[in-house]
Structure formats: structure tokens, C-alpha cells
Design an enzyme around this catalytic site. Structure first.
Site, PDB file in Angstrom:
ATOM      1  N   ARG A   1       2.498 -31.705   1.290  1.00  0.00           N
ATOM      2  CA  ARG A   1       3.036 -33.107   1.551  1.00  0.00           C
ATOM      3  C   ARG A   1       3.995 -33.446   0.970  1.00  0.00           C
ATOM      4  O   ARG A   1       4.721 -32.838  -0.031  1.00  0.00           O
ATOM      5  CB  ARG A   1       1.662 -33.818   1.070  1.00  0.00           C
TER       6      ARG A   1
ATOM      7  N   HIS B   1       2.565 -30.647   6.068  1.00  0.00           N
ATOM      8  CA  HIS B   1       2.593 -29.503   6.982  1.00  0.00           C
ATOM      9  C   HIS B   1       3.771 -29.462   8.079  1.00  0.00           C
ATOM     10  O   HIS B   1       3.551 -28.877   9.250  1.00  0.00           O
ATOM     11  CB  HIS B   1       1.389 -28.628   7.530  1.00  0.00           C
TER      12      HIS B   1
ATOM     13  N   HIS C   1      -1.146 -20.122   6.534  1.00  0.00           N
ATOM     14  CA  HIS C   1      -2.556 -20.829   6.250  1.00  0.00           C
ATOM     15  C   HIS C   1      -3.726 -20.279   6.754  1.00  0.00           C
ATOM     16  O   HIS C   1      -4.556 -20.863   7.530  1.00  0.00           O
ATOM     17  CB  HIS C   1      -2.246 -22.182   7.017  1.00  0.00           C
TER      18      HIS C   1
ATOM     19  N   GLU D   1      -2.589 -20.376  -0.299  1.00  0.00           N
ATOM     20  CA  GLU D   1      -1.295 -20.780   0.579  1.00  0.00           C
ATOM     21  C   GLU D   1      -0.133 -20.639  -0.419  1.00  0.00           C
ATOM     22  O   GLU D   1       0.311 -21.452  -1.184  1.00  0.00           O
ATOM     23  CB  GLU D   1      -1.289 -22.233   0.960  1.00  0.00           C
TER      24      GLU D   1
END
Length: 321
Positions: A56, A81, A150, A286
Site C-alpha cells: 500500500r 499492489h 503473490h 510476499e
């Protein structure tokens, strides 16, 4: 070990490995068809390459060299993203060389509001039981960049939830967030908290604990500050499923690791074997730079300038115990 990768979003669509009994199963959630990835909101990021900026950015705003920038927002009111048309929606150019698959993409100046034309490649290599992912990127204008991968992992083979999976993360600290899931800018010690995964612990052991950090995002959706020197390939996390014996080790050169416990998957996306992917049916690990880094001067820099080359490596190593 068998791996399927799509040039749509550079997605890791399928990974099949045997359990301790030799029975094969899918350990990454996905679908055989393209249509759900295009149309189903729950499938947006499954297995995808993420950019230009993973995680973010507060309000989609940042300042670079005194210039303000507004990028596309898609996680009201923040950017997530890389925006709605991030790398996960792009058709990558694919070139196969033996066990290597090189995916490349040119992101034009101004894409989703990001400055600079970015040339980026992501190269997958399968060797034995290890899947190796190498990123490389260059820009013609100063920009910000945060790339990640991801996959939604379930070492049981996709059935049920992952609350009985055991997780360890090589981190003494994490970046706490406010109610909008944006980091506060501080680093917090994991000791004596629900975020202490320095040794293997059940994901579900403390996920319902009364803790504002867990309540803000419905479980784990936090960046861990990895121990060791960023830029060196080192152990980041281990995931183990006691029921199947399958184990995943993640190594990376990145400074952080986002752990997401599938808090918002709701069962409407049905994948392999007609399995509905419900709440906490997977866990994401991630490797990344920290969220909202352009607005947090104390975080490792995500600025990339002309003449510089961004390089990053992540490895996934599988075994059965």
C-alpha cells in the site's frame, strides 16, 4: 515437482509436489482457466507478479525530488499492489530457455501515475525442488519501485484452512499499522506478541487474540523486518504442514516479508478440484520492501534512478518430512 506459469500477470498458476506418502497435490491455489483471473475479484492477485509498487501507498500519494505524485487508488482510499492495472493485469513477453522462463514487460511513463518508463524482467528457474525468481528493472526517470510475488500457499493440497500450518519468520521486528492498514512508521518487537514467529508456531495459535493489530486487518496482514543484510540471499520464512509433511522454505534478498493469512477470501472463488477458497484457506509470504516506503523516510528506500539497476531474488524450496 511440476510448475505451471502464465504470461498473464506472470502468474504461478499451479505447483504440484508429493507429500510424505508420495501423493501429489497442488500447494498454490489457482485455476485451470484464464476467465476467473480476469473476472473474479477474489482471484485478482493469485500467484501474480506485483508492481510497480507492492503493498500500500497511503492515499496513492507521494513526493519524489520535491515533485508530488498521485497514483491510481484501488484499496479505498489507498493504492494497493500498483493500482487496478498493475503488473498482475499485464501480458508479459515470454521466452523459454531450458528450465528458465524469462518474462519481460515495458511499463510506460505515467502508467497508473508512476513516473518513468520502466523495463522489468522476472525470470523463473526450476531446479530440483527449488523455484528461483529473479527480478531486474531499469528506469529512464526517477521513480519508486517495490516488486513482489503473490502466491497463495496451502501445503495440504488446497483443502480446508491453513490454521494448523506451522510458520516461522526470520524477523525480530514488524511494522505495525493503523486502522487503514498503513504502517505507522515505527518498528515493533515481536517478542511477547502474536507476531512472534521466530520459531515454528501454528498460524491459528494466536490469530484470534485480542490485539488491535490483528483486529485492524482481520488477522495477519503485516510486514516483517527480516533479519540479516538486505541484498544478501538469506532465510526469510518456513511453512510446514504436519498433516502432509510438506515444507516450504522461502529465501530472499528483500528487506521485508508480508505475511497475509487469507483474511478476506470468502469461498466464492472455486479453484482446483472444485475447492472453494474460503477464509484463511491459504497464507501469502510476499518478499518486499516495506509498505508506504515513499512516505516513510526511516524505511529502506524504494527510489530507483536512471543508470541504476534494481535486482532482487526470491527462492522457494520444497521438501516432505
Amino acid at each position: 515437482m511440476q510448475v505451471w506459469i502464465s504470461n498473464y500477470g506472470g502468474r504461478l498458476v499451479r505447483v504440484r509436489i508429493p507429500d510424505r506418502q508420495g501423493h501429489w497435490g497442488d500447494v498454490v491455489l489457482g485455476h485451470e482457466e484464464l476467465r476467473p483471473y480476469l473476472n473474479h475479484p477474489q482471484a485478482t492477485y493469485y500467484g501474480a507478479l506485483i508492481g510497480r509498487f507492492a503493498n500500500r501507498i497511503k492515499a496513492g500519494q507521494f513526493e519524489l525530488d520535491t515533485q508530488p505524485h498521485q497514483i491510481a487508488t484501488n484499496d479505498d482510499p489507498n493504492a494497493l499492489h500498483g493500482g487496478p492495472n498493475g503488473f498482475h493485469t499485464q501480458i508479459w513477453t515470454a521466452e523459454i530457455r531450458g528450465h528458465r522462463l524469462q518474462l519481460s514487460h515495458i511499463s510506460p511513463d505515467g502508467a497508473e501515475g508512476f513516473p518513468g518508463q520502466l523495463r522489468v524482467s522476472a525470470t523463473y528457474t526450476l531446479s530440483g525442488h527449488t523455484l528461483h525468481l529473479e527480478w531486474r528493472a531499469e528506469t529512464d526517470k526517477a521513480t519508486v519501485l517495490n516488486l513482489t510475488h503473490h502466491p497463495f500457499w496451502s501445503l495440504t493440497g488446497g483443502a480446508g484452512d491453513v490454521l494448523d500450518h506451522e510458520l516461522s519468520v526470520n524477523a525480530d521486528q514488524f511494522t505495525p499499522v493503523s486502522a487503514d492498514a498503513i504502517p505507522t512508521g515505527k518498528l515493533a518487537n515481536v517478542a511477547s506478541t502474536a507476531f512472534d514467529f521466530r520459531s515454528l508456531r501454528r498460524i491459528g495459535e494466536r490469530i484470534e487474540q485480542a490485539d488491535p493489530q490483528l483486529e485492524f486487518v482481520g488477522g495477519y496482514d503485516h510486514n516483517f523486518v527480516l533479519n540479516g543484510e538486505a541484498g544478501s540471499l538469506r532465510h526469510a520464512a518456513a511453512l510446514h504442514d504436519p498433516s502432509s509433511g510438506r515444507r516450504l522454505e522461502v529465501r530472499t534478498t528483500e528487506p521485508g516479508l508480508q505475511v497475509y493469512s487469507g483474511n478476506f477470501t470468502d469461498g466464492s472463488f472455486v479453484g482446483f478440484g472444485n475447492q472453494p477458497y474460503g477464509k484463511r484457506s491459504s497464507v501469502c509470504l510476499e518478499p518486499q520492501h516495506f509498505p508506504d516506503s515513499p512516505n516513510q523516510p526511516s524505511f529502506p528506500s524504494t527510489v530507483l534512478r536512471p543508470g541504476e539497476v534494481f535486482e532482487s531474488v526470491t527462492e522457494y524450496q520444497f521438501s516432505a518430512e
